[in-house]
Design an enzyme around this catalytic site. Sequence first.
Site, PDB file in Angstrom:
ATOM      1  N   GLU A 181      24.435  -3.605  13.798  1.00  0.00           N
ATOM      2  CA  GLU A 181      23.126  -3.935  13.221  1.00  0.00           C
ATOM      3  C   GLU A 181      22.129  -2.839  13.585  1.00  0.00           C
ATOM      4  O   GLU A 181      21.543  -2.220  12.726  1.00  0.00           O
ATOM      5  CB  GLU A 181      22.631  -5.298  13.737  1.00  0.00           C
ATOM      6  CG  GLU A 181      21.310  -5.706  13.095  1.00  0.00           C
ATOM      7  CD  GLU A 181      20.880  -7.126  13.446  1.00  0.00           C
ATOM      8  OE1 GLU A 181      21.731  -7.928  13.872  1.00  0.00           O
ATOM      9  OE2 GLU A 181      19.689  -7.432  13.291  1.00  0.00           O
TER      10      GLU A 181
ATOM     11  N   ARG B 113      15.986 -16.217  20.310  1.00  0.00           N
ATOM     12  CA  ARG B 113      16.950 -17.164  19.746  1.00  0.00           C
ATOM     13  C   ARG B 113      17.618 -17.995  20.853  1.00  0.00           C
ATOM     14  O   ARG B 113      18.018 -19.139  20.633  1.00  0.00           O
ATOM     15  CB  ARG B 113      17.994 -16.478  18.861  1.00  0.00           C
ATOM     16  CG  ARG B 113      18.657 -17.465  17.908  1.00  0.00           C
ATOM     17  CD  ARG B 113      19.655 -16.808  16.975  1.00  0.00           C
ATOM     18  NE  ARG B 113      19.134 -16.494  15.644  1.00  0.00           N
ATOM     19  CZ  ARG B 113      19.083 -17.359  14.627  1.00  0.00           C
ATOM     20  NH1 ARG B 113      19.462 -18.604  14.786  1.00  0.00           N
ATOM     21  NH2 ARG B 113      18.633 -16.977  13.453  1.00  0.00           N
TER      22      ARG B 113
ATOM     23  N   ARG C 260      27.185 -11.843  16.920  1.00  0.00           N
ATOM     24  CA  ARG C 260      27.392 -13.166  16.306  1.00  0.00           C
ATOM     25  C   ARG C 260      26.862 -14.319  17.170  1.00  0.00           C
ATOM     26  O   ARG C 260      27.402 -14.582  18.250  1.00  0.00           O
ATOM     27  CB  ARG C 260      28.889 -13.356  16.084  1.00  0.00           C
ATOM     28  CG  ARG C 260      29.241 -14.264  14.930  1.00  0.00           C
ATOM     29  CD  ARG C 260      30.735 -14.210  14.735  1.00  0.00           C
ATOM     30  NE  ARG C 260      31.122 -14.833  13.474  1.00  0.00           N
ATOM     31  CZ  ARG C 260      32.329 -14.668  12.924  1.00  0.00           C
ATOM     32  NH1 ARG C 260      33.241 -13.927  13.521  1.00  0.00           N
ATOM     33  NH2 ARG C 260      32.623 -15.259  11.798  1.00  0.00           N
TER      34      ARG C 260
ATOM     35  N   PHE D 176      23.751 -14.267  18.390  1.00  0.00           N
ATOM     36  CA  PHE D 176      22.464 -13.617  18.680  1.00  0.00           C
ATOM     37  C   PHE D 176      21.687 -14.323  19.782  1.00  0.00           C
ATOM     38  O   PHE D 176      20.521 -14.674  19.613  1.00  0.00           O
ATOM     39  CB  PHE D 176      21.654 -13.601  17.368  1.00  0.00           C
ATOM     40  CG  PHE D 176      20.655 -12.494  17.227  1.00  0.00           C
ATOM     41  CD1 PHE D 176      21.061 -11.197  16.991  1.00  0.00           C
ATOM     42  CD2 PHE D 176      19.286 -12.745  17.318  1.00  0.00           C
ATOM     43  CE1 PHE D 176      20.133 -10.177  16.818  1.00  0.00           C
ATOM     44  CE2 PHE D 176      18.348 -11.735  17.155  1.00  0.00           C
ATOM     45  CZ  PHE D 176      18.784 -10.448  16.906  1.00  0.00           C
TER      46      PHE D 176
ATOM     47  N   THR E 149      14.705 -14.968  12.825  1.00  0.00           N
ATOM     48  CA  THR E 149      13.591 -15.636  13.491  1.00  0.00           C
ATOM     49  C   THR E 149      12.315 -14.818  13.354  1.00  0.00           C
ATOM     50  O   THR E 149      11.224 -15.335  13.531  1.00  0.00           O
ATOM     51  CB  THR E 149      13.906 -15.879  14.975  1.00  0.00           C
ATOM     52  OG1 THR E 149      14.260 -14.625  15.569  1.00  0.00           O
ATOM     53  CG2 THR E 149      15.059 -16.848  15.118  1.00  0.00           C
TER      54      THR E 149
ATOM     55  N   GLU F 232      27.749 -17.279  11.678  1.00  0.00           N
ATOM     56  CA  GLU F 232      27.637 -17.368  13.126  1.00  0.00           C
ATOM     57  C   GLU F 232      28.022 -18.724  13.735  1.00  0.00           C
ATOM     58  O   GLU F 232      28.689 -18.775  14.766  1.00  0.00           O
ATOM     59  CB  GLU F 232      26.205 -17.012  13.557  1.00  0.00           C
ATOM     60  CG  GLU F 232      25.873 -15.556  13.340  1.00  0.00           C
ATOM     61  CD  GLU F 232      24.391 -15.284  13.486  1.00  0.00           C
ATOM     62  OE1 GLU F 232      24.009 -14.690  14.495  1.00  0.00           O
ATOM     63  OE2 GLU F 232      23.628 -15.673  12.574  1.00  0.00           O
TER      64      GLU F 232
END
Lengths: 468, 764
Positions: free
Chosen positions: B240, B318, B350, B352, B448, B720
């Site tokens: 990412e 998260r 995955r 997070f 988020t 996820e």
Amino acid sequence: MITFLLNNELIETEQKAGMTLLDFVRYNRRKKGSKIGCREGDCGACTVLVGTLQQDGQVSYRSITSCISPLGNANGKHIVTIEGTNLDGKLSRAQQAMYDNYATQCGFCTPGFVVSLTGYCLRETIPTKEGILDAISGNICRCTGYKSIERAAEQLYQELLLPSSNGRQSHLIAKGFIPEYFATIPERLAKIKDNDAPRGKETPVAGGTDLYVRHADRLTEEAVSLFQAQHLGGITIKNGLCTIGAGVTATEFMEHPDMNLAFPNLRQHLLLLSSEPIRNMASLAGNFVNASPIGDMSIFFLALDAQLQIENKEGKQRVLPFRSFYKTYKVYDLQEGEFIRSFSFKLPTAAQHFNFEKVCKRQHLDIASVNSAALITLEDDRIADIHCALGGVAAIPLYLEKTCQFLKGSDISPKSIAAANDVLQSEISPISDVRGSADYKRLLARQLFFAHFLQHFPNQVSLSALTS
Amino acid sequence: METKSKTQKKQRPTLPNIDSFTHVRGQSLFVDDMTLQEGTLHAAIIGSTIAHGYITQIDYAEAEKLAGVIKIFTANDIRGENQIGGIIPDEPLFAEKDIHFWGQPIGMIIAESDFIARKARSLVKIQYEELPVITTAKEAKDKGQFVAGSRTFQLGDCEQAFKNCEYIFEGETFSNGQEHLYLETQGAYAVPMENGNIKITSSTQGPTAVQRTAARVLGIPMHKIEVEVIRLGGGFGGKEDQATPWAVMAALATQVLNQPVKLVLNRHDDLHMTGKRHPYESSFKIGLNKELKIMAYQAEFLQNAGAAADLSPAIAERTLFHSTNAYFVPNVQTSVYQCKTNLPPNTAFRGFGGPQGMYVIESAIALAAREIGVPAHRIQEINLLQEGDEFSYGQIAKQVEAQNSWQKAKQSYQLQKLEEEVAAFNKQNDQLKKGLALMPIAFGISFTNTRMNHARALVHIYEDGSVGISTAAVEMGQGVNTKMLQIASEQFGLPLHKVKLEPTNTTRVANTSPSAASATADLNGKALQRACKVLKARLCLAASQHLNIDASDAEFHNEQVLIKDKPLSLDWYQLVTEALNQRICLSENSHYATPEIHFDKGEEKGHPFAYHVYGTAIITCTLDCIRGRYNIDAVQIVHDYGQSMNEGIDLGQVEGGLAQGIGWMTMEEIAYGADGRLHSNALSTYKVPDLFSTPDILDTIALDSLGHEMAIKKSKAVGEPPLMYGIGVYFAIQNAISAFNPKYTPQFNSPMTPEKALMSLYEK
Ligand SMILES: Cc1cc2nc3c(=O)[nH]c(=O)nc-3n(C[C@H](O)[C@H](O)[C@H](O)COP(=O)(O)OP(=O)(O)OC[C@H]3O[C@@H](n4cnc5c(N)ncnc54)[C@H](O)[C@@H]3O)c2cc1C
Ligand code: FES
Ligand code: FES
């Protein structure tokens, strides 16, 4: 010159024998289907098949990881990459099975799986569900969680069960398991003269599964000399004495009918050793000379009290008990120019009990935290003789001299086995490393030592009695 | 050996993965497979061999002398800014003097071959002055080392609530990091175009991040950089943000040398130089009333962020969002500290940060259950979320499927019978023990960071009626290509071979969010749906015009255009021709931004998620009490797919996610030395699940739920959430240990390796 068939094509190359087969295939021949995931034999993304012409005129296929296989070992063989399994415009049976079952996600591992599965189709006359899964035991997939791949293997297995009409290979071709050109391979391989790959004088390589993990860059530039080309094969039995050529691979050992008679659990034991493609390459003697303190075959044959036949350049031979081979970490009794020609051991008799144990973080395709083997000879319910070896607890694969001595003449009771463990604990000196803490290895050493007795003498000892 | 293929086949036939055909034939292209242009050069990265300190001297002389070496790049060669930090600008591309982690890039060797580049690298001599190394979050916190400020979520009043609790328990947990081990390592290929423009093909989940950062480092505007992604050989969050530096380095060399440059990390470099899932050291306090209702829950999370912020702030957030998992707790106080250590910057993986949060509350419940003397699933069940419950961040739970999935799992898989079987087995066996655990999940879908929840799709209908689609979605195995194709072919009523999905490219779809947060199919799919609808409306207009009828609600099926199920005289292809005759635009670029969501970081309250995904797993395992090895007998899942738009693909996400969760909880053990050097630095020392580590039985039943309007075709995001079912495996093994050793004091220290299992079995 190295001469071999790559898929449907004759290759004659002047490249160095030490180059990896993977680099040759990918960058020299631009066959990009074989992927690079690790270059250490640990992921299977680079899997190819090696076809060897047999005496009966058939070609026998095995999977190998091309990333740690020297190009020179391809000499005289049929090498099959994923591209070599493709049919025109449609999918092969193995490919179709993967496709139908959503067994591909990112696709990076996929060619390796397809090649392994195709190899199984080519080889196995009596397919089994276990066997087809073993065939992909060296293939790692990070995406699918394997279940879809298992379903694909199941589908392929069912298709393999269908009765074959005429010859096996023509059946496989007719049903779309392999492309048509496979029919021409035996004849074409026979035409390649056994010209022996060039023999350099530098590093001697057998399967390369140890050397290439550590020294691929260096070996790439070398004209390595290849033990496989020197015909150090063969398993012979004479008067209960078994002699095994140094070049014999783990697979050859594991599949030999006489060995399976002598060691009823051989298959289970050897399945703990690396993965199918690695076993197809790895020689037993290579495991000895690798000299890893946790070498599985070293432990196995230490417990069989094997003798090594060592030869020097002039062809002069000497015999050395395997027990005295190892000196200190990675130091062993082999002089410059000497090599192991073969080794021998007495086949276990009915009065003898052999067991092999191995525990690692992951049960398969992993190096042991601790491994152990024992051969116990019983006479009148007493231990007449015992050979026990323990790996991962010292700088060398350890033959438990004192523990074995202690147990000779002893009965098999929780008390004496527990007392033997005290001796064992004084003989070992494990260190903490990435495979476990020293405390863990001590505990595990005890447990695996106990396991030999729990395995064979469940009526005399129990886990609770041993550990209370 | 047991056969492990008992998995039931439950999926309905759905569209096969459209990438599968070339995958199985070895014809799919990854970065390392691209045909190289003439003059392509190769790169090797020089990484630090200390974890903390500064460089005192570098000697490149010998390396430079090696034949075939073109140039050695350092920070001095950067024309723009030496800065790659995404959220916080705290990370240089190349270290200038200060070193903050082992493997930190210091320079780059460009050579004629990759072999020469590596050889030259071994000739570089670097001297350092070393400083003390911090590898644990706790130590960093004690020393006041953070990458960003702490965050706290609060609901109700914990202090007050604890006063009225019947039971209160406190404990500590540790969850280790996790290496992504995408099978394809990081890599990029940069090619010079005219006028100083550069095209980068990158294995990235975030093409825009690559483009933005390359522009910053190279000191040129973004439009001069084109980023293309064909596909990824796995990402899982690891590509990412962390695909960026390698792409930027290749681009930098291309900028300076005006030649194509390929940079593909070998596995060792990848393992040493890239960040992983964050290890967390946490502590909790849980309070329950007599009826076993959790009345109050406090947790403090110490996130081991590594040497730079990377995505840590978002991941920390998260963790807080998911700190109460699928439970309603009226009084919650959770805080997270983002601790700066000398590890490679840890990053997205995955889940997070969600899994790390859930592991702690599951540990708290396990501890409470043991101390009170009830099965953990009693406590779990009593506290499951109900419709209208408030999460600690203010969102009200809607369309809650926590109870439904739990009850369905209990009934379908006969929990009571399973429990009896386990108990009976354990009574009869002294060398083997079984353990059972349940794991419910609730996972919020959306980035988020609200502003990232948007996407665009560009659709061209070509004059022969074939269709090309571009979106921001990156295919990395999750099957998003197939889902996009499904949407377009359904919208237009065209066979699959008439629709083509283009590689993701920043010149076709710009300013994109990365493919992450499980939201890729939702965001891009919704944008694509819109584009298709706009084009259909235009075609209908053309049909109305041409046939002089009202065709405004015509439908498209089987290459036909239908009104009330009756085909018009124009088929799809003729209509396309007619539309072009009428000079109607047959290209559309549509935009979608998730409605309703918002979050106020000052208040730490809002409605950050479009919806939640629910599910329940029942796990049983068998522990070999001689050897400390375990086998996962069964994982039986009820999963809330909503209305799955492709069960084959979605089941693959459940099974693949679960396997990673199992790996995280069992064998995947990242080991750093006290000097910050990675010891688990190869596939021989870092073990991920293989074929034989998966459960013998893996059943997945789809929960018959309505799905959600904000999910594409009501098919809920699936990437996820299933990973977190794996958390239950830890507790199942723990229960098996307890069955053997009554003296065992449970520790919440994952992963549960065979080593920890054996040591626990014989703990006195
Ligand atoms: C992925 C992977 C998994 C593995 N898993 C295991 C495992 O589970 N257990 C385990 O024990 N090992 C394992 N290994 C290590 C390795 O496979 C074995 O040690 C193997 O038996 C080595 O054999 P080889 O023929 O490949 O050796 P090579 O690499 O060819 O040679 C190893 C050494 O032996 C020398 N040598 C070879 N033959 C002779 C001879 N006849 N005389 C003198 N010297 C010789 C070579 O010069 C070299 O120094 C693994 C390796 C890999 C890559
Ligand atoms: S590349 Fe991993 S086994 Fe060869
Ligand atoms: S499909 Fe991605 S690694 Fe197997």
